[in-house]
Write a protein that holds these residues in place. Structure first.
Motif, PDB file in Angstrom:
ATOM      1  N   GLY A 119      -9.970   6.872  -0.106  1.00  0.00           N
ATOM      2  CA  GLY A 119      -9.776   8.116   0.634  1.00  0.00           C
ATOM      3  C   GLY A 119     -11.069   8.903   0.653  1.00  0.00           C
TER       4      GLY A 119
ATOM      5  N   SER B 162       0.843  -1.188   0.000  1.00  0.00           N
ATOM      6  CA  SER B 162       0.000   0.000   0.000  1.00  0.00           C
ATOM      7  C   SER B 162       0.882   1.243   0.000  1.00  0.00           C
ATOM      8  CB  SER B 162      -0.946  -0.001   1.194  1.00  0.00           C
ATOM      9  OG  SER B 162      -0.209  -0.001   2.392  1.00  0.00           O
ATOM     10  N   GLY B 163       0.291   2.341  -0.421  1.00  0.00           N
ATOM     11  CA  GLY B 163       1.012   3.601  -0.503  1.00  0.00           C
ATOM     12  C   GLY B 163       0.037   4.735  -0.698  1.00  0.00           C
ATOM     13  N   TYR B 164       0.469   5.754  -1.440  1.00  0.00           N
ATOM     14  CA  TYR B 164      -0.389   6.912  -1.645  1.00  0.00           C
ATOM     15  C   TYR B 164      -0.104   7.541  -3.000  1.00  0.00           C
ATOM     16  CZ  TYR B 164       3.753   9.705  -0.546  1.00  0.00           C
ATOM     17  OH  TYR B 164       5.006  10.259  -0.565  1.00  0.00           O
TER      18      TYR B 164
ATOM     19  N   CYS C 209       2.199   8.067  -7.959  1.00  0.00           N
ATOM     20  CA  CYS C 209       1.901   7.125  -6.877  1.00  0.00           C
ATOM     21  C   CYS C 209       3.205   6.635  -6.259  1.00  0.00           C
ATOM     22  CB  CYS C 209       1.098   5.945  -7.405  1.00  0.00           C
ATOM     23  SG  CYS C 209      -0.538   6.396  -7.988  1.00  0.00           S
TER      24      CYS C 209
ATOM     25  N   THR D 205      -3.803   0.715  -2.880  1.00  0.00           N
ATOM     26  CA  THR D 205      -3.467  -0.643  -2.486  1.00  0.00           C
ATOM     27  C   THR D 205      -3.242  -1.440  -3.758  1.00  0.00           C
ATOM     28  OG1 THR D 205      -4.864  -0.463  -0.522  1.00  0.00           O
ATOM     29  CG2 THR D 205      -4.238  -2.682  -1.221  1.00  0.00           C
TER      30      THR D 205
ATOM     31  N   MET E 115      -7.886   2.609  -5.414  1.00  0.00           N
ATOM     32  CA  MET E 115      -7.715   3.927  -4.805  1.00  0.00           C
ATOM     33  C   MET E 115      -8.798   4.144  -3.755  1.00  0.00           C
ATOM     34  SD  MET E 115      -6.803   6.170  -8.201  1.00  0.00           S
ATOM     35  CE  MET E 115      -8.346   5.833  -9.036  1.00  0.00           C
TER      36      MET E 115
ATOM     37  N   GLU F 128      -3.527  17.027  -2.734  1.00  0.00           N
ATOM     38  CA  GLU F 128      -4.022  16.155  -1.667  1.00  0.00           C
ATOM     39  C   GLU F 128      -3.596  14.721  -1.912  1.00  0.00           C
ATOM     40  OE1 GLU F 128      -8.081  16.921  -0.275  1.00  0.00           O
ATOM     41  OE2 GLU F 128      -8.191  18.397  -1.889  1.00  0.00           O
ATOM     42  N   LYS F 129      -3.524  13.957  -0.811  1.00  0.00           N
ATOM     43  CA  LYS F 129      -3.173  12.539  -0.890  1.00  0.00           C
ATOM     44  C   LYS F 129      -4.421  11.688  -1.020  1.00  0.00           C
ATOM     45  CE  LYS F 129       1.094  12.121   1.747  1.00  0.00           C
ATOM     46  NZ  LYS F 129       1.724  11.463   2.904  1.00  0.00           N
ATOM     47  N   PHE F 130      -4.267  10.551  -1.692  1.00  0.00           N
ATOM     48  CA  PHE F 130      -5.270   9.494  -1.683  1.00  0.00           C
ATOM     49  C   PHE F 130      -4.517   8.191  -1.480  1.00  0.00           C
ATOM     50  CE2 PHE F 130      -4.101  10.245  -6.085  1.00  0.00           C
ATOM     51  CZ  PHE F 130      -3.898   8.979  -6.607  1.00  0.00           C
ATOM     52  N   GLU F 131      -5.157   7.222  -0.921  1.00  0.00           N
ATOM     53  CA  GLU F 131      -4.513   5.942  -0.619  1.00  0.00           C
ATOM     54  C   GLU F 131      -4.594   5.002  -1.812  1.00  0.00           C
ATOM     55  OE1 GLU F 131      -2.894   5.666   2.302  1.00  0.00           O
ATOM     56  OE2 GLU F 131      -3.579   7.732   2.603  1.00  0.00           O
TER      57      GLU F 131
END
Length: 73
Positions: free
Chosen positions: A41, A2-4, A58, A20, A39, A15-18
């Protein structure tokens, strides 16, 4: 894994979003691998895929893994 990712949802605020990782498709994009991610968030709850996110970088463990190029609902 996982990351962002980073993008602009409205205005000019980054802005960030997650993300996987859910799979990797080998040699499908002009002979390159494609990383499939889910994605999530706060902004993503209203939409499965948000138009205009192409090119959003990403990261996993602080390292660039690629950018959003297209999406599936």
């Amino acid at each position: 894994m996982s990351g962002y990712g980073l993008t602009v949802f409205q205005g000019s605020k980054i802005e960030k979003f997650e993300i996987t990782v859910i799979g990797i498709l080998k040699k499908v994009m002009s002979g390159r691998d494609a990383i499939l991610v889910r994605m999530s968030g706060p902004e993503m709850k209203m939409n499965n895929v948000i138009r205009g996110m192409s090119g959003s970088p990403c990261y996993i463990n602080g390292k660039l893994i690629g950018a959003i190029s297209f999406g599936y609902d």
